[in-house]
Enzyme design. Structure first.
Site, PDB file in Angstrom:
ATOM      1  N   LEU A  33       0.826  -1.168   0.026  1.00  9.49           N
ATOM      2  CA  LEU A  33       0.062   0.104   0.035  1.00  9.49           C
ATOM      3  C   LEU A  33       0.845   1.297  -0.177  1.00  9.49           C
ATOM      4  O   LEU A  33       0.427   2.350   0.435  1.00  9.49           O
ATOM      5  CB  LEU A  33      -0.956  -0.091   1.232  1.00  9.49           C
ATOM      6  CG  LEU A  33      -2.065  -1.122   1.032  1.00  9.49           C
ATOM      7  CD1 LEU A  33      -2.901  -1.163   2.363  1.00  9.49           C
ATOM      8  CD2 LEU A  33      -2.951  -1.078  -0.043  1.00  9.49           C
ATOM      9  N   SER A 120       8.892  -3.634 -19.026  1.00  7.83           N
ATOM     10  CA  SER A 120       8.470  -1.911 -19.599  1.00  7.83           C
ATOM     11  C   SER A 120       9.130  -1.662 -20.858  1.00  7.83           C
ATOM     12  O   SER A 120      10.411  -2.380 -21.173  1.00  7.83           O
ATOM     13  CB  SER A 120       8.794  -0.911 -18.449  1.00  7.83           C
ATOM     14  OG  SER A 120       9.270   0.363 -19.115  1.00  7.83           O
ATOM     15  N   TYR A 145      15.786   2.645 -14.067  1.00  9.46           N
ATOM     16  CA  TYR A 145      14.484   2.024 -13.729  1.00  9.46           C
ATOM     17  C   TYR A 145      14.440   0.969 -14.920  1.00  9.46           C
ATOM     18  O   TYR A 145      14.096  -0.235 -14.739  1.00  9.46           O
ATOM     19  CB  TYR A 145      13.227   2.813 -13.935  1.00  9.46           C
ATOM     20  CG  TYR A 145      11.935   2.442 -14.210  1.00  9.46           C
ATOM     21  CD1 TYR A 145      11.286   1.811 -13.168  1.00  9.46           C
ATOM     22  CD2 TYR A 145      11.417   2.053 -15.566  1.00  9.46           C
ATOM     23  CE1 TYR A 145       9.896   1.113 -13.240  1.00  9.46           C
ATOM     24  CE2 TYR A 145      10.359   1.472 -15.821  1.00  9.46           C
ATOM     25  CZ  TYR A 145       9.406   1.201 -14.794  1.00  9.46           C
ATOM     26  OH  TYR A 145       8.202   0.385 -15.099  1.00  9.46           O
TER      27      TYR A 145
HETATM   28  O1  LIG Z   1       4.922  17.217 -15.570  1.00  4.98           O
HETATM   29  C1  LIG Z   1       5.260  16.533 -16.450  1.00  4.98           C
HETATM   30  C2  LIG Z   1       5.333  14.847 -16.653  1.00  4.98           C
HETATM   31  C3  LIG Z   1       5.768  14.279 -17.501  1.00  4.98           C
HETATM   32  N1  LIG Z   1       6.240  14.843 -18.562  1.00  4.98           N
HETATM   33  C4  LIG Z   1       6.823  13.985 -19.744  1.00  4.98           C
HETATM   34  O2  LIG Z   1       5.863  13.080 -20.129  1.00  4.98           O
HETATM   35  C5  LIG Z   1       6.280  11.878 -20.665  1.00  4.98           C
HETATM   36  C6  LIG Z   1       5.652  10.866 -19.980  1.00  4.98           C
HETATM   37  O3  LIG Z   1       6.046  10.799 -18.580  1.00  4.98           O
HETATM   38  P1  LIG Z   1       5.465   9.750 -17.336  1.00  4.98           P
HETATM   39  O4  LIG Z   1       6.054  10.082 -16.156  1.00  4.98           O
HETATM   40  O5  LIG Z   1       3.987   9.840 -17.687  1.00  4.98           O
HETATM   41  O6  LIG Z   1       5.733   8.315 -17.985  1.00  4.98           O
HETATM   42  P2  LIG Z   1       7.284   7.510 -18.478  1.00  4.98           P
HETATM   43  O7  LIG Z   1       7.352   7.639 -19.687  1.00  4.98           O
HETATM   44  O8  LIG Z   1       8.564   8.007 -17.756  1.00  4.98           O
HETATM   45  O9  LIG Z   1       7.159   5.924 -17.837  1.00  4.98           O
HETATM   46  C7  LIG Z   1       5.980   5.182 -18.188  1.00  4.98           C
HETATM   47  O10 LIG Z   1       5.786   4.546 -19.018  1.00  4.98           O
HETATM   48  C8  LIG Z   1       7.083   3.561 -18.921  1.00  4.98           C
HETATM   49  C9  LIG Z   1       6.983   2.654 -20.211  1.00  4.98           C
HETATM   50  O11 LIG Z   1       6.887   3.199 -21.343  1.00  4.98           O
HETATM   51  C10 LIG Z   1       7.121   2.754 -17.553  1.00  4.98           C
HETATM   52  O12 LIG Z   1       6.538   1.605 -17.685  1.00  4.98           O
HETATM   53  C11 LIG Z   1       6.917   3.762 -16.378  1.00  4.98           C
HETATM   54  O13 LIG Z   1       6.599   2.969 -15.216  1.00  4.98           O
HETATM   55  C12 LIG Z   1       5.706   4.504 -16.817  1.00  4.98           C
HETATM   56  O14 LIG Z   1       5.605   5.665 -15.676  1.00  4.98           O
HETATM   57  C13 LIG Z   1       7.835  11.910 -20.355  1.00  4.98           C
HETATM   58  O15 LIG Z   1       8.518  12.041 -21.831  1.00  4.98           O
HETATM   59  C14 LIG Z   1       7.902  13.169 -19.749  1.00  4.98           C
HETATM   60  O16 LIG Z   1       9.135  14.024 -19.970  1.00  4.98           O
HETATM   61  C15 LIG Z   1       6.119  16.260 -18.666  1.00  4.98           C
HETATM   62  O17 LIG Z   1       6.744  16.701 -19.828  1.00  4.98           O
HETATM   63  N2  LIG Z   1       5.728  16.787 -17.757  1.00  4.98           N
END
Ligand SMILES: O=c1ccn([C@@H]2O[C@H](COP(=O)(O)OP(=O)(O)O[C@H]3O[C@H](CO)[C@H](O)[C@H](O)[C@H]3O)[C@@H](O)[C@H]2O)c(=O)[nH]1
Length: 317
Positions: A33, A120, A145
């Protein structure tokens, strides 16, 4: 079938539990949790086929208790935050690699012979082949990660072949939908709730990735797992994603529109040529031909999945 879902109170895990319960399985959830919530499981808590175990997979004794008597394990427990890699590599190691090892050891001791693991897209790093197929290599993750997910995959393959555990690994695109409590859509909504006039976008906004709705994801996992169990193979890997992509700027536009706002976009510029953070993959699209050949395909594309998720998180549907 009696199934253990690790991380079953979390975002993807709880949707998987919904489907397993609806399909008549016996389901045990192990979750600490830390990110998940009992609220996500509220329909099932008192059900006779459902059991909740509160515990941390970093403890071997808890893993052994959790796998006792089950036919299969869906291993979803993980810290999913790519962006914490620079500050907390040890946490990502423990919550992705160590817990997978603990689980595999427990499965070996308790003679559990089937495993599905949520890996992932980040294992591919900056792939030169787009869309990227499962047999792409060499795999060179660019985040801790992604490295931890790849290490977990490797351990699973080794255990599968050594101890005759049938194991399938799902390499997921960016999964979005109701109950998600991290990620770009969740962040944008919260930022706009705090300041409706200005939206900070990490990086340069051109990050372009494939997004898949959680309903499509869970369907793919269950369908492909069932197909995999019928086959002779001891180990396999599948990409699960949609067949198109969307930029972060387009996501910002959808979120703003759905919230009825017209904020000024402020791009931070990010790091290493416009990434949101160190290790952020700028371009990601998975080749899903292998899953399609088995008979699964996504119902929603990236745009539709983003739109639906925004509405869901805003409580509109
Ligand atoms: O405030 C924000 C948040 C995110 N982003 C951008 O949005 C994209 C997506 O970011 P997320 O945090 O939504 O996701 P990630 O691509 O980092 O990763 C996600 O997808 C991955 C697989 O593709 C993994 O599984 C991971 O656990 C999951 O969080 C990124 O390029 C990030 O730079 C922004 O521009 N502003």
């Amino acid at each position: 079938m009696k199934v253990l879902v690790t991380g079953g109170a979390g975002f993807i895990g709880s949707h998987l539990v919904d489907r397993l319960m609806e399909d008549g399985h016996e389901v045990r959830v192990l979750d600490d949790l830390s990110a998940g919530s009992l609220e996500n499981l509220k329909g099932w808590i008192d059900h006779e086929r459902f059991e909740f175990m509160h515990g941390d997979l970093r403890r071997r004794d808890i893993c052994e208790k959790a796998v006792k008597g089950v036919d299969a394990v869906f291993h979803l427990a993980a810290n999913p935050e790519v962006r914490i890699g620079t500050q907390s590599p040890e946490l990502l190691y423990e919550t992705n690699v160590l817990i997978t090892y603990n689980l595999l050891e427990a499965m070996r001791k308790e003679d559990v012979k089937a495993l599905a693991f949520t890996s992932s897209s980040t294992v591919y790093g900056e792939a030169k082949t787009i869309p990227t197929p499962e047999d792409y290599g060499p795999l060179e993750p660019i985040s801790v990660y992604g490295g931890a997910k790849l290490a977990a995959e490797a351990l699973i393959s080794g255990y599968a072949h050594t101890f005759d555990v049938k194991a399938v690994v799902f390499r997921l695109a960016n999964i979005i939908g109701k109950r998600s409590n991290h990620g770009v859509i969740y962040d944008f909504i919260n930022k706009l709730k705090k300041n409706p006039n200005r939206l900070e976008i990490l990086g340069d906004g051109t990050q372009r990735k494939s997004y898949l709705h959680v309903s499509d994801t869970v369907e793919a996992m269950l369908y492909l797992f069932k197909e995999f169990l019928k086959e002779d193979k001891i180990y396999d890997a599948y990409n699960i994603g949609s067949e198109d992509w969307i930029t972060v700027k387009e996501i910002a536009e959808i979120v703003s529109r759905e919230m009825g706002l017209n904020p000024e976009f402020y791009f931070t510029g990010g790091v290493d040529g416009g990434r949101g953070w160190k290790g952020d993959v700028k371009v990601m699209l998975l080749n899903i031909e292998k899953a399609k050949a088995k008979g699964w395909k996504p119902k929603m594309n990236s745009y539709q999945a983003v739109e639906k998720t925004v509405r869901e998180l805003l409580g509109k549907e």
